[in-house]
Design an enzyme around this catalytic site. Structure first.
Site, PDB file in Angstrom:
ATOM      1  N   ARG A 195     -12.851   4.952  -2.890  1.00  0.00           N
ATOM      2  CA  ARG A 195     -12.877   4.926  -1.425  1.00  0.00           C
ATOM      3  C   ARG A 195     -14.028   5.787  -0.920  1.00  0.00           C
ATOM      4  O   ARG A 195     -14.102   6.988  -1.187  1.00  0.00           O
ATOM      5  CB  ARG A 195     -11.548   5.431  -0.883  1.00  0.00           C
ATOM      6  CG  ARG A 195     -11.484   5.612   0.613  1.00  0.00           C
ATOM      7  CD  ARG A 195     -10.046   5.836   1.033  1.00  0.00           C
ATOM      8  NE  ARG A 195      -9.923   6.472   2.331  1.00  0.00           N
ATOM      9  CZ  ARG A 195      -8.783   6.658   2.974  1.00  0.00           C
ATOM     10  NH1 ARG A 195      -7.652   6.245   2.422  1.00  0.00           N
ATOM     11  NH2 ARG A 195      -8.744   7.247   4.157  1.00  0.00           N
ATOM     12  N   HIS A 215     -14.446   2.788   4.653  1.00  0.00           N
ATOM     13  CA  HIS A 215     -13.586   3.161   5.776  1.00  0.00           C
ATOM     14  C   HIS A 215     -14.427   3.593   6.965  1.00  0.00           C
ATOM     15  O   HIS A 215     -15.519   4.139   6.799  1.00  0.00           O
ATOM     16  CB  HIS A 215     -12.688   4.323   5.337  1.00  0.00           C
ATOM     17  CG  HIS A 215     -11.382   4.397   6.055  1.00  0.00           C
ATOM     18  ND1 HIS A 215     -10.902   3.390   6.861  1.00  0.00           N
ATOM     19  CD2 HIS A 215     -10.442   5.377   6.088  1.00  0.00           C
ATOM     20  CE1 HIS A 215      -9.732   3.740   7.341  1.00  0.00           C
ATOM     21  NE2 HIS A 215      -9.427   4.943   6.902  1.00  0.00           N
ATOM     22  N   ASP A 247      -2.054   5.044  -3.139  1.00  0.00           N
ATOM     23  CA  ASP A 247      -3.029   5.872  -2.425  1.00  0.00           C
ATOM     24  C   ASP A 247      -2.941   7.291  -2.982  1.00  0.00           C
ATOM     25  O   ASP A 247      -2.047   8.054  -2.615  1.00  0.00           O
ATOM     26  CB  ASP A 247      -2.681   5.841  -0.929  1.00  0.00           C
ATOM     27  CG  ASP A 247      -3.450   6.853  -0.105  1.00  0.00           C
ATOM     28  OD1 ASP A 247      -4.513   7.313  -0.563  1.00  0.00           O
ATOM     29  OD2 ASP A 247      -2.984   7.177   1.004  1.00  0.00           O
ATOM     30  N   TRP A 278       0.867  -1.176   0.000  1.00  0.00           N
ATOM     31  CA  TRP A 278       0.000   0.000   0.000  1.00  0.00           C
ATOM     32  C   TRP A 278       0.906   1.228   0.000  1.00  0.00           C
ATOM     33  O   TRP A 278       1.604   1.479   0.980  1.00  0.00           O
ATOM     34  CB  TRP A 278      -0.904  -0.026   1.227  1.00  0.00           C
ATOM     35  CG  TRP A 278      -1.685   1.208   1.574  1.00  0.00           C
ATOM     36  CD1 TRP A 278      -1.555   1.950   2.710  1.00  0.00           C
ATOM     37  CD2 TRP A 278      -2.743   1.808   0.828  1.00  0.00           C
ATOM     38  NE1 TRP A 278      -2.462   2.978   2.723  1.00  0.00           N
ATOM     39  CE2 TRP A 278      -3.206   2.921   1.577  1.00  0.00           C
ATOM     40  CE3 TRP A 278      -3.341   1.519  -0.399  1.00  0.00           C
ATOM     41  CZ2 TRP A 278      -4.248   3.743   1.124  1.00  0.00           C
ATOM     42  CZ3 TRP A 278      -4.379   2.334  -0.847  1.00  0.00           C
ATOM     43  CH2 TRP A 278      -4.821   3.428  -0.089  1.00  0.00           C
ATOM     44  N   GLY A 279       0.952   1.950  -1.115  1.00  0.00           N
ATOM     45  CA  GLY A 279       1.773   3.155  -1.215  1.00  0.00           C
ATOM     46  C   GLY A 279       1.082   4.295  -0.490  1.00  0.00           C
ATOM     47  O   GLY A 279       0.365   5.105  -1.075  1.00  0.00           O
ATOM     48  N   ASP A 336      -1.065  14.797   6.971  1.00  0.00           N
ATOM     49  CA  ASP A 336      -1.618  14.090   5.814  1.00  0.00           C
ATOM     50  C   ASP A 336      -2.786  14.908   5.273  1.00  0.00           C
ATOM     51  O   ASP A 336      -3.955  14.577   5.470  1.00  0.00           O
ATOM     52  CB  ASP A 336      -2.077  12.695   6.252  1.00  0.00           C
ATOM     53  CG  ASP A 336      -2.704  11.895   5.124  1.00  0.00           C
ATOM     54  OD1 ASP A 336      -2.354  12.139   3.951  1.00  0.00           O
ATOM     55  OD2 ASP A 336      -3.535  11.019   5.421  1.00  0.00           O
TER      56      ASP A 336
END
Length: 290
Positions: A155, A186, A81, A40-41, A54
């Site tokens: 997502r 999520h 990502d 997972w980048g 972030d």
């Protein structure tokens, strides 16, 4: 098979695909050696490694170069990502081929506004774009890919934003209609009930992706038993492990006033050189340095 074909086959084959977060090629290599199916980048991990929030503070180019370096180092599929796609549908249409060319097998794009706020931040600014707008971004990503096996994951952040399961299901179905190959759902609830409820209600139009950061009690066996989940992503464990280990070692060196005690507990320099590919370089030297 190519990395994209491997990931797509996993999604259609019914076996849970495990992806570990990485923020540089070294962490990716360690994850591959540990036996994870993919990488997972992580945008969160990359931002943390630069000591910035972030929140789309780092450029797309910085993240793209991380993906390129990781994909050149490991043989397992790399899932990039890309946060909100670094802009609107036009931006997405232009950047997807760049991620393909960098070696990514998939991108994951979320339906929040740009710039984003990280999903697990308490009291964070979780603002979602209109469903129709994000459908356009998904469709732009699908149209822009040059390899039909390249995976586009949408997502859904409705649960993160507190909009409830009905909104989450509506958005997920709309994104599949727009062409998404899988749906990442999520949640930041400390118990998995919200996620489990969504999975049970999901009609199965596309495989689901889970990131159990907030509800670690849900094991891979639990997730596989649900039957609708294709990928589990461990979203930030590499950077957390690195930070914890460095804090411990640095503190001990300060307490001891030197490295005599701590040195024996650390991986050897030879081990680090092995991870760097030192043996391969020696072979190249022997063959070509005349």
């Amino acid at each position: 098979m190519t990395a994209a074909q491997t990931l797509r086959a996993a999604l259609s084959g019914g076996k849970l695909f495990t992806a570990m977060a990485a923020h540089n090629p070294l962490s990716a290599k360690l994850a591959e050696r540990a036996g994870f199916d993919g990488i997972w980048g992580s945008g969160f991990e990359l931002a943390a490694s630069y000591a910035v929030p972030d929140a789309n503070i780092l450029s797309m180019g910085t993240h793209l170069e991380m993906i390129r370096a990781i994909a050149a180092t490991v043989s397992v599929p790399v899932i990039a990502d890309i946060d909100t796609g670094f802009g609107n549908a036009v931006n997405v249409h232009y950047i997807v081929p760049q991620y393909e060319a960098a070696g990514a097998a998939a991108i994951v794009m979320e339906d929040k506004t740009f710039p984003k706020d990280t999903s697990l931040r308490a009291g964070g600014r979780q603002e979602l774009v209109r469903i129709e707008e994000f459908q356009g971004k998904v469709a732009a990503a699908v149209a822009a890919r040059r390899n039909k096996d390249f995976v586009v994951v949408a997502r859904v952040e409705a649960l993160i934003a507190g909009l409830g399961p009905d909104e989450a299901l509506q958005r997920a179905e709309a994104y599949v209609q727009a062409g998404a190959d899988a749906i990442l759902i999520h949640s930041k609830q400390r118990a998995p009930d919200e996620i489990l409820s969504f999975v049970r209600a999901w009609p199965g139009h596309a495989p689901l992706v889970l990131v159990p950061t907030a509800y670690p009690q849900l094991t891979e066996a639990d997730i596989a038993a649900l039957g609708k989940v294709g990928i589990v992503i461990y979203g930030n464990h590499a950077i957390r492990a690195a930070v914890g280990a460095m804090e411990k070692v640095f503190a001990q060196i300060r307490r001891d006033g030197g490295i005599r005690q701590v040195d024996a507990e650390l991986p050897s320099v030879r081990h680090i050189m092995d991870l760097q590919g030192d043996d391969r370089m020696r072979d190249v030297e022997a063959r070509f340095l005349k």
